[in-house]
Structures are given as structure tokens and as C-alpha cells.
Design a protein around this motif. Sequence first.
Motif, PDB file in Angstrom:
ATOM      1  N   PHE A  29       0.899  -1.358  -0.113  1.00  0.00           N
ATOM      2  CA  PHE A  29      -0.109   0.098   0.014  1.00  0.00           C
ATOM      3  C   PHE A  29       0.797   1.188  -0.211  1.00  0.00           C
ATOM      4  O   PHE A  29       2.009   1.009   0.494  1.00  0.00           O
ATOM      5  CB  PHE A  29      -0.950   0.093   1.200  1.00  0.00           C
ATOM      6  CG  PHE A  29      -1.840  -1.197   1.139  1.00  0.00           C
ATOM      7  CD1 PHE A  29      -2.874  -1.387   0.306  1.00  0.00           C
ATOM      8  CD2 PHE A  29      -1.614  -1.967   1.968  1.00  0.00           C
ATOM      9  CE1 PHE A  29      -3.694  -2.507   0.008  1.00  0.00           C
ATOM     10  CE2 PHE A  29      -2.640  -3.380   2.263  1.00  0.00           C
ATOM     11  CZ  PHE A  29      -3.340  -3.510   1.305  1.00  0.00           C
ATOM     12  N   ALA A  76      -7.076  -6.920  -1.970  1.00  0.00           N
ATOM     13  CA  ALA A  76      -8.293  -6.652  -0.829  1.00  0.00           C
ATOM     14  C   ALA A  76      -8.156  -7.839   0.358  1.00  0.00           C
ATOM     15  O   ALA A  76      -8.296  -7.339   1.361  1.00  0.00           O
ATOM     16  CB  ALA A  76      -9.471  -7.133  -1.678  1.00  0.00           C
ATOM     17  N   ALA A  79      -5.581  -6.067   2.762  1.00  0.00           N
ATOM     18  CA  ALA A  79      -6.273  -5.104   3.270  1.00  0.00           C
ATOM     19  C   ALA A  79      -7.261  -5.481   4.439  1.00  0.00           C
ATOM     20  O   ALA A  79      -7.016  -5.046   5.640  1.00  0.00           O
ATOM     21  CB  ALA A  79      -6.858  -3.962   2.378  1.00  0.00           C
ATOM     22  N   PHE A 100     -10.568  -0.359   1.129  1.00  0.00           N
ATOM     23  CA  PHE A 100      -9.554  -0.566   0.327  1.00  0.00           C
ATOM     24  C   PHE A 100      -9.847   0.257  -1.195  1.00  0.00           C
ATOM     25  O   PHE A 100     -11.120   0.246  -1.505  1.00  0.00           O
ATOM     26  CB  PHE A 100      -9.673  -2.079  -0.339  1.00  0.00           C
ATOM     27  CG  PHE A 100      -8.587  -2.110  -1.311  1.00  0.00           C
ATOM     28  CD1 PHE A 100      -7.342  -2.126  -1.336  1.00  0.00           C
ATOM     29  CD2 PHE A 100      -9.032  -2.846  -2.471  1.00  0.00           C
ATOM     30  CE1 PHE A 100      -6.380  -2.175  -2.375  1.00  0.00           C
ATOM     31  CE2 PHE A 100      -8.037  -3.025  -3.810  1.00  0.00           C
ATOM     32  CZ  PHE A 100      -6.979  -2.744  -3.536  1.00  0.00           C
ATOM     33  N   ALA A 136     -14.935  -1.258  -0.968  1.00  0.00           N
ATOM     34  CA  ALA A 136     -13.900  -1.272  -2.024  1.00  0.00           C
ATOM     35  C   ALA A 136     -14.174  -0.602  -3.201  1.00  0.00           C
ATOM     36  O   ALA A 136     -15.163  -0.459  -3.459  1.00  0.00           O
ATOM     37  CB  ALA A 136     -13.625  -2.793  -2.541  1.00  0.00           C
TER      38      ALA A 136
END
Length: 162
Positions: A29, A76, A79, A100, A136
Motif C-alpha cells: 500500500f 483486498a 487490506a 480498500f 472497496a
Amino acid sequence: MESKDALQTLLHSFERYYNVTTDGVSAPFAAEAEFHSHSEQYFLVKVAHVADVDSNEFVFFSVSDSLSAEKVAELAQIAWERGISRVKPYMGHRNSDVTFIALADKIDDDAFKQIKKTKYYKSYKFSLYGWSHFRALAYETSTGRLGYNRFGKDLQKLTGNL
């Protein structure tokens, strides 16, 4: 607009209510943001304390040149795991959501389908200690296309400035 410029614009919109971090963020990230809210309820006077209510949100931002369905699923999952590891449920905990946001110059059509069907949910002690939802959003910076899951629908408002 390039992905890195879009990230800076998004982070600026988050800075007002979230604690935004770009330094020391673990890969994959580029940035993280946290929101914490605490409220208390009383009956007439503070001595008659009725309840505490805590609400949290953990946001993870990803920036890349291209994004495939496999990469979306992997990011995903990472996260969700990182966000859930920060949750400390107790009787006054209401919710701790994980968000996310993926920014990329090119996103595959399969990646948009993957983001739409991504769903995570967790309840703590049958929701007596709260719950967690996963939101998301995927944004293709070259075309302005969006993809989001069911809980991430309200995130599309964030991309209005991009």
C-alpha cells in the motif's frame, strides 16, 4: 491525471477527518488512513452513564500502473487482514470498517468484476460487540472508470474531484 496525482488529491480530501499516513506504510500500500469516533450516552446526568459507542474505519490506498483481477483479490485480502487485526471489540464497540481504494492507470475488465463481487464481513459475539464490513473502490485514472462493491458505493463521491 496520473495515479500518484490522484492519490494526493484523495489523501487531501481524507485529511480533514482521518489520520493519514504515507510514511512507513507497509507494502503493497502507498498510504493508510484511520478514523476513530467515540461517543457516550447518559441519562439526565453524567453519573447515569448508559453506553459508550465506538466506530472506526481503516482505509488502505493502492497505486499501480495496471491492475488485474488476481492483484485486486490479493490486495483486498491483505487490506482486510490488516484492518481486522487492528479491531479491538468490546461491549461499546459498534463497528470497525475496512476500506480498500485502488488507483491505477489501466484496470482490466475482470478486475472491475472482481472488485464488485468482493465481500468480507465479520461480527463479534453475534454483533453484541460490533461488526466489520469491507468497502472497496477501483478507479482507472486514464479513463475515469469506477468499480466498487456493495458497501463501497458511497465511495464513488470521492472521485468527483479527480
